[in-house]
Design an enzyme around this catalytic site. Structure first.
Site, PDB file in Angstrom:
ATOM      1  N   GLY A 150       0.782  -1.241   0.000  1.00 13.80           N
ATOM      2  CA  GLY A 150       0.000   0.000   0.000  1.00 13.80           C
ATOM      3  C   GLY A 150       0.807   1.281   0.000  1.00 13.80           C
ATOM      4  O   GLY A 150       0.272   2.349   0.300  1.00 13.80           O
ATOM      5  N   SER A 151       2.088   1.205  -0.394  1.00 16.90           N
ATOM      6  CA  SER A 151       2.879   2.443  -0.328  1.00 16.90           C
ATOM      7  C   SER A 151       2.463   3.444  -1.407  1.00 16.90           C
ATOM      8  O   SER A 151       2.519   4.658  -1.191  1.00 16.90           O
ATOM      9  CB  SER A 151       4.383   2.141  -0.414  1.00 16.90           C
ATOM     10  OG  SER A 151       4.747   1.725  -1.699  1.00 16.90           O
ATOM     11  N   ASN A 152       2.037   2.964  -2.562  1.00 17.37           N
ATOM     12  CA  ASN A 152       1.548   3.900  -3.595  1.00 17.37           C
ATOM     13  C   ASN A 152       0.232   4.552  -3.163  1.00 17.37           C
ATOM     14  O   ASN A 152       0.021   5.747  -3.366  1.00 17.37           O
ATOM     15  CB  ASN A 152       1.390   3.194  -4.944  1.00 17.37           C
ATOM     16  CG  ASN A 152       2.715   3.095  -5.680  1.00 17.37           C
ATOM     17  OD1 ASN A 152       3.226   4.087  -6.184  1.00 17.37           O
ATOM     18  ND2 ASN A 152       3.298   1.902  -5.709  1.00 17.37           N
ATOM     19  N   LYS A 202     -15.217 -14.874 -11.824  1.00 25.46           N
ATOM     20  CA  LYS A 202     -14.642 -13.537 -11.927  1.00 25.46           C
ATOM     21  C   LYS A 202     -15.712 -12.486 -12.215  1.00 25.46           C
ATOM     22  O   LYS A 202     -15.665 -11.364 -11.695  1.00 25.46           O
ATOM     23  CB  LYS A 202     -13.601 -13.556 -13.053  1.00 25.46           C
ATOM     24  CG  LYS A 202     -12.758 -12.307 -13.127  1.00 25.46           C
ATOM     25  CD  LYS A 202     -11.555 -12.545 -14.041  1.00 25.46           C
ATOM     26  CE  LYS A 202     -10.547 -11.444 -13.892  1.00 25.46           C
ATOM     27  NZ  LYS A 202      -9.168 -11.885 -13.946  1.00 25.46           N
ATOM     28  N   MET A 245      -2.983  -6.968  -7.652  1.00 29.44           N
ATOM     29  CA  MET A 245      -2.213  -8.046  -8.280  1.00 29.44           C
ATOM     30  C   MET A 245      -3.047  -8.982  -9.159  1.00 29.44           C
ATOM     31  O   MET A 245      -2.574 -10.033  -9.573  1.00 29.44           O
ATOM     32  CB  MET A 245      -1.501  -8.874  -7.198  1.00 29.44           C
ATOM     33  CG  MET A 245      -0.518  -8.070  -6.360  1.00 29.44           C
ATOM     34  SD  MET A 245       0.679  -7.151  -7.365  1.00 29.44           S
ATOM     35  CE  MET A 245       1.735  -8.511  -7.886  1.00 29.44           C
ATOM     36  N   ARG A 246      -4.272  -8.590  -9.453  1.00 32.88           N
ATOM     37  CA  ARG A 246      -5.164  -9.472 -10.196  1.00 32.88           C
ATOM     38  C   ARG A 246      -5.467  -8.827 -11.548  1.00 32.88           C
ATOM     39  O   ARG A 246      -5.603  -7.603 -11.635  1.00 32.88           O
ATOM     40  CB  ARG A 246      -6.451  -9.571  -9.392  1.00 32.88           C
ATOM     41  CG  ARG A 246      -7.248 -10.778  -9.560  1.00 32.88           C
ATOM     42  CD  ARG A 246      -8.330 -10.789  -8.488  1.00 32.88           C
ATOM     43  NE  ARG A 246      -7.850 -11.327  -7.234  1.00 32.88           N
ATOM     44  CZ  ARG A 246      -7.656 -12.619  -7.024  1.00 32.88           C
ATOM     45  NH1 ARG A 246      -7.914 -13.504  -7.948  1.00 32.88           N
ATOM     46  NH2 ARG A 246      -7.213 -13.045  -5.860  1.00 32.88           N
ATOM     47  N   LEU A 247      -5.539  -9.651 -12.573  1.00 28.80           N
ATOM     48  CA  LEU A 247      -5.876  -9.122 -13.904  1.00 28.80           C
ATOM     49  C   LEU A 247      -7.375  -8.820 -13.960  1.00 28.80           C
ATOM     50  O   LEU A 247      -8.192  -9.687 -13.657  1.00 28.80           O
ATOM     51  CB  LEU A 247      -5.509 -10.179 -14.950  1.00 28.80           C
ATOM     52  CG  LEU A 247      -5.447  -9.744 -16.408  1.00 28.80           C
ATOM     53  CD1 LEU A 247      -4.419  -8.642 -16.616  1.00 28.80           C
ATOM     54  CD2 LEU A 247      -5.112 -10.947 -17.291  1.00 28.80           C
ATOM     55  N   ASN A 307      -3.015   2.144 -13.976  1.00 26.84           N
ATOM     56  CA  ASN A 307      -2.193   1.214 -13.192  1.00 26.84           C
ATOM     57  C   ASN A 307      -0.771   1.743 -13.136  1.00 26.84           C
ATOM     58  O   ASN A 307      -0.330   2.447 -14.047  1.00 26.84           O
ATOM     59  CB  ASN A 307      -2.204  -0.167 -13.872  1.00 26.84           C
ATOM     60  CG  ASN A 307      -1.364  -1.203 -13.133  1.00 26.84           C
ATOM     61  OD1 ASN A 307      -1.448  -1.323 -11.905  1.00 26.84           O
ATOM     62  ND2 ASN A 307      -0.535  -1.938 -13.854  1.00 26.84           N
ATOM     63  N   HIS A 352       3.168   0.355 -12.871  1.00 27.19           N
ATOM     64  CA  HIS A 352       3.957  -0.876 -13.028  1.00 27.19           C
ATOM     65  C   HIS A 352       5.451  -0.532 -12.908  1.00 27.19           C
ATOM     66  O   HIS A 352       5.906   0.450 -13.494  1.00 27.19           O
ATOM     67  CB  HIS A 352       3.670  -1.514 -14.398  1.00 27.19           C
ATOM     68  CG  HIS A 352       4.425  -2.787 -14.607  1.00 27.19           C
ATOM     69  ND1 HIS A 352       4.076  -3.962 -13.971  1.00 27.19           N
ATOM     70  CD2 HIS A 352       5.529  -3.067 -15.337  1.00 27.19           C
ATOM     71  CE1 HIS A 352       4.938  -4.913 -14.319  1.00 27.19           C
ATOM     72  NE2 HIS A 352       5.822  -4.393 -15.151  1.00 27.19           N
TER      73      HIS A 352
END
Ligand code: GRF
Length: 198
Positions: free
Chosen positions: A14-16, A67, A92-94, A109, A111
Site C-alpha cells: 500500500g505504499s503507492n 470472476k 495483483m489481479r488481472l 495502473n 507498473h
C-alpha cells in the site's frame, strides 16, 4: 476546482496508495478517495487505512462463484462511492472485461518497469536478469492485456553496477510515489475542464 473522486484497488503493502493519500492531505493533489478495495484481507494497505477515515472494503475473489460475479460487486461499490477514476496501486489481479468495460478509459495502473519491457510479476528482477542499464516505472491505462494499455507517463532511473532487487526496487518505488499522484492530478484537470460547445 472539484476534486476528482478515486477508487483505489490494492493487494499488498500500500505504499503507492499512501503516497496518494499524503499528496491529497498536503494539498498538492486535488483528489479525494471515495473508497479503497483490497482483494487481500492481510494487505499492509489495510493497516495504513485503519489510521484514516477512508471507506475500505475487502472483497476476496474466492468468495465469489466466478470472476464476473466478483467484478460486478466491485463495479457496484465503485458506483456507490461515485468513483470517477479507478487507480490500481499494487492490485495483483488481472481485471476482466466486465470491470474494464464498466470503467472504460477510467482505469490506470502503476507498473515497476519501462513498459513494454518486463510486464507481469517481478519486473525489477526481470530487468536485472536482462542486464538493462536503465529501469523505471510506467503509469498506463488498463486494458485486458497484462500491463498492456496506453502509456500515460514514465520515469527512468539508472541501474547501478551493484544493484540487487531491493536496491533497484527502492529507487524505482521513489519515482512511483511521485509519478502516480502526478498523473492523477493531470487526469483530474482534464476531466474538470469545461467542455467546448459549438
Ligand atoms: C509497486 O511496485 C507497483 O508498481 C506494483 O506493485 C507494487 C505495489 O507496491 N504494481 P505498494 O503496494 O504500492 O507498496
Amino acid at each position: 476546482m472539484k476534486p476528482i473522486r478515486l477508487g483505489i484497488m490494492v493487494s499488498g503493502r500500500g505504499s503507492n496508495m499512501e503516497a496518494i493519500l499524503k499528496e491529497i492531505d498536503s494539498g498538492n493533489l486535488a483528489a479525494e478517495v471515495g473508497v479503497v478495495i483490497s482483494d487481500n484481507p492481510t494487505a499492509g494497505a489495510l493497516n495504513i487505512l485503519a489510521e484514516t477515515k477512508v471507506p475500505t472494503l475487502v472483497a476476496e475473489r474466492s468468495a465469489f462463484r466466478d470472476k464476473e460475479s466478483f467484478e460486478k460487486v466491485l463495479i457496484g461499490v465503485m458506483i456507490e462511492y461515485r468513483v470517477e477514476l479507478v487507480v490500481l496501486a499494487g492490485y495483483m489481479r488481472l481485471l476482466g472485461p466486465t470491470f474494464i468495460q464498466a470503467f472504460s478509459g477510467r482505469i490506470i495502473n502503476i507498473h515497476p518497469s519501462l513498459l513494454p519491457a518486463f510486464p507481469g510479476l517481478n519486473a525489477q528482477r526481470q530487468a536485472l536478469d536482462y542486464g538493462v542499464k536503465v529501469a523505471g516505472c510506467t503509469v498506463h491505462f488498463v486494458n485486458e492485456q497484462m500491463d498492456g494499455g496506453r502509456i500515460i507517463a514514465q520515469a527512468v532511473v539508472p541501474v547501478l553496477p551493484n544493484d540487487d532487487v531491493d536496491a533497484l526496487s527502492a529507487r524505482i518505488l521513489k519515482e512511483e510515489h511521485r509519478l502516480l499522484p502526478q498523473v492523477i492530478g493531470w487526469i483530474g484537470e482534464v476531466v474538470k475542464m469545461p467542455q467546448h460547445t459549438h
